[in-house]
Design a protein around this motif. Structure first.
Motif, PDB file in Angstrom:
ATOM      1  N   UNK A  61     -13.939  31.023 -23.281  1.00 30.70           N
ATOM      2  CA  UNK A  61     -12.517  31.289 -23.070  1.00 30.70           C
ATOM      3  C   UNK A  61     -12.208  31.739 -21.648  1.00 30.70           C
ATOM      4  N   UNK A  62     -13.234  31.941 -20.843  1.00 31.22           N
ATOM      5  CA  UNK A  62     -12.950  32.267 -19.458  1.00 31.22           C
ATOM      6  C   UNK A  62     -13.808  33.315 -18.822  1.00 31.22           C
ATOM      7  N   UNK A  63     -14.583  34.049 -19.613  1.00 32.62           N
ATOM      8  CA  UNK A  63     -15.430  35.088 -19.057  1.00 32.62           C
ATOM      9  C   UNK A  63     -16.514  34.477 -18.160  1.00 32.62           C
ATOM     10  N   UNK A  64     -16.981  33.295 -18.522  1.00 34.92           N
ATOM     11  CA  UNK A  64     -17.996  32.562 -17.769  1.00 34.92           C
ATOM     12  C   UNK A  64     -17.393  31.221 -17.382  1.00 34.92           C
ATOM     13  N   UNK A  65     -17.661  30.780 -16.181  1.00 36.99           N
ATOM     14  CA  UNK A  65     -17.119  29.502 -15.709  1.00 36.99           C
ATOM     15  C   UNK A  65     -17.918  28.345 -16.298  1.00 36.99           C
ATOM     16  N   UNK A  66     -17.698  28.066 -17.572  1.00 36.16           N
ATOM     17  CA  UNK A  66     -18.397  26.969 -18.240  1.00 36.16           C
ATOM     18  C   UNK A  66     -17.520  26.428 -19.358  1.00 36.16           C
ATOM     19  N   UNK A  98     -17.560  24.919 -27.038  1.00 36.64           N
ATOM     20  CA  UNK A  98     -17.006  24.117 -25.951  1.00 36.64           C
ATOM     21  C   UNK A  98     -15.495  24.302 -25.912  1.00 36.64           C
ATOM     22  N   UNK A  99     -14.968  24.295 -24.700  1.00 37.80           N
ATOM     23  CA  UNK A  99     -13.530  24.468 -24.531  1.00 37.80           C
ATOM     24  C   UNK A  99     -12.862  23.103 -24.497  1.00 37.80           C
ATOM     25  N   UNK A 100     -11.828  22.973 -25.251  1.00 37.06           N
ATOM     26  CA  UNK A 100     -11.012  21.759 -25.282  1.00 37.06           C
ATOM     27  C   UNK A 100      -9.556  22.174 -25.185  1.00 37.06           C
ATOM     28  N   UNK A 101      -8.732  21.277 -24.760  1.00 37.97           N
ATOM     29  CA  UNK A 101      -7.310  21.579 -24.635  1.00 37.97           C
ATOM     30  C   UNK A 101      -6.498  20.693 -25.560  1.00 37.97           C
ATOM     31  N   UNK A 108     -11.213  26.752 -28.320  1.00 36.74           N
ATOM     32  CA  UNK A 108     -12.666  26.787 -28.234  1.00 36.74           C
ATOM     33  C   UNK A 108     -13.225  26.365 -29.587  1.00 36.74           C
ATOM     34  N   UNK A 109     -14.017  25.321 -29.591  1.00 34.12           N
ATOM     35  CA  UNK A 109     -14.638  24.829 -30.807  1.00 34.12           C
ATOM     36  C   UNK A 109     -16.064  25.335 -30.848  1.00 34.12           C
ATOM     37  N   UNK A 110     -16.425  26.035 -31.888  1.00 35.78           N
ATOM     38  CA  UNK A 110     -17.778  26.575 -32.003  1.00 35.78           C
ATOM     39  C   UNK A 110     -18.442  25.999 -33.249  1.00 35.78           C
ATOM     40  N   UNK A 111     -19.644  25.496 -33.055  1.00 34.40           N
ATOM     41  CA  UNK A 111     -20.445  24.965 -34.151  1.00 34.40           C
ATOM     42  C   UNK A 111     -21.703  25.803 -34.277  1.00 34.40           C
TER      43      UNK A 111
END
Length: 112
Positions: A61-66, A98-101, A108-111
C-alpha cells in the motif's frame, strides 16, 4: 451484493487452485480496509496488519516502493516480526501481495 465482482474474483482464484485463500484490501485516505476475503482467518490476518502497521498489504500500500511483495515463510520473515507470527497461526504460511488499480483507486490483492 456490493462487492459481488470482487468476491467472484477471489473465489475463482481459490477454485482454480491459485491460492488457498485470497483477500482484497482497499487503500483509503483514512487507512486500509479489507473489502472481501475468502474466509474469516484471512480477514483477521489482514486486520492484524492494519492494526500493527506491518505486513505485505501495508508494504504494498505504500510503505515499501514495490508493486509485488512475496514471502515464502511468514513466520520467519524479518520484515514483519509481529504480523508474521499471527499470520502463521491463522494458517497463512506464505503470501503474495500485489497492488492493482481500479478506476485509479488502488487495491491490494493478497493470496496465501
Amino acid at each position: 451484493m456490493r462487492y459481488a465482482a470482487l468476491r467472484a474474483v477471489i473465489d475463482r482464484a481459490v477454485t482454480l487452485g491459485l491460492a488457498d485463500s485470497v483477500s482484497i484490501t482497499e487503500i483509503r485516505t483514512d487507512g486500509l480496509v479489507t473489502r472481501v476475503a475468502t474466509d474469516p482467518d484471512t480477514a483477521q490476518a489482514d486486520e492484524s496488519q492494519y492494526q500493527l502497521g506491518e505486513g505485505p498489504c501495508v508494504d504494498c500500500a505504500g510503505k515499501v516502493a514495490a508493486n509485488v511483495i512475496v514471502s515464502a515463510n511468514t513466520a520467519q520473515d524479518a520484515r514483519w516480526p509481529r504480523w508474521g507470527a499471527i499470520a502463521a497461526e491463522r494458517g497463512c504460511a506464505a503470501v503474495i501481495s500485489c497492488q492493482r488499480r481500479a478506476k485509479n483507486d488502488p487495491l491490494v490483492l493478497t493470496e496465501s
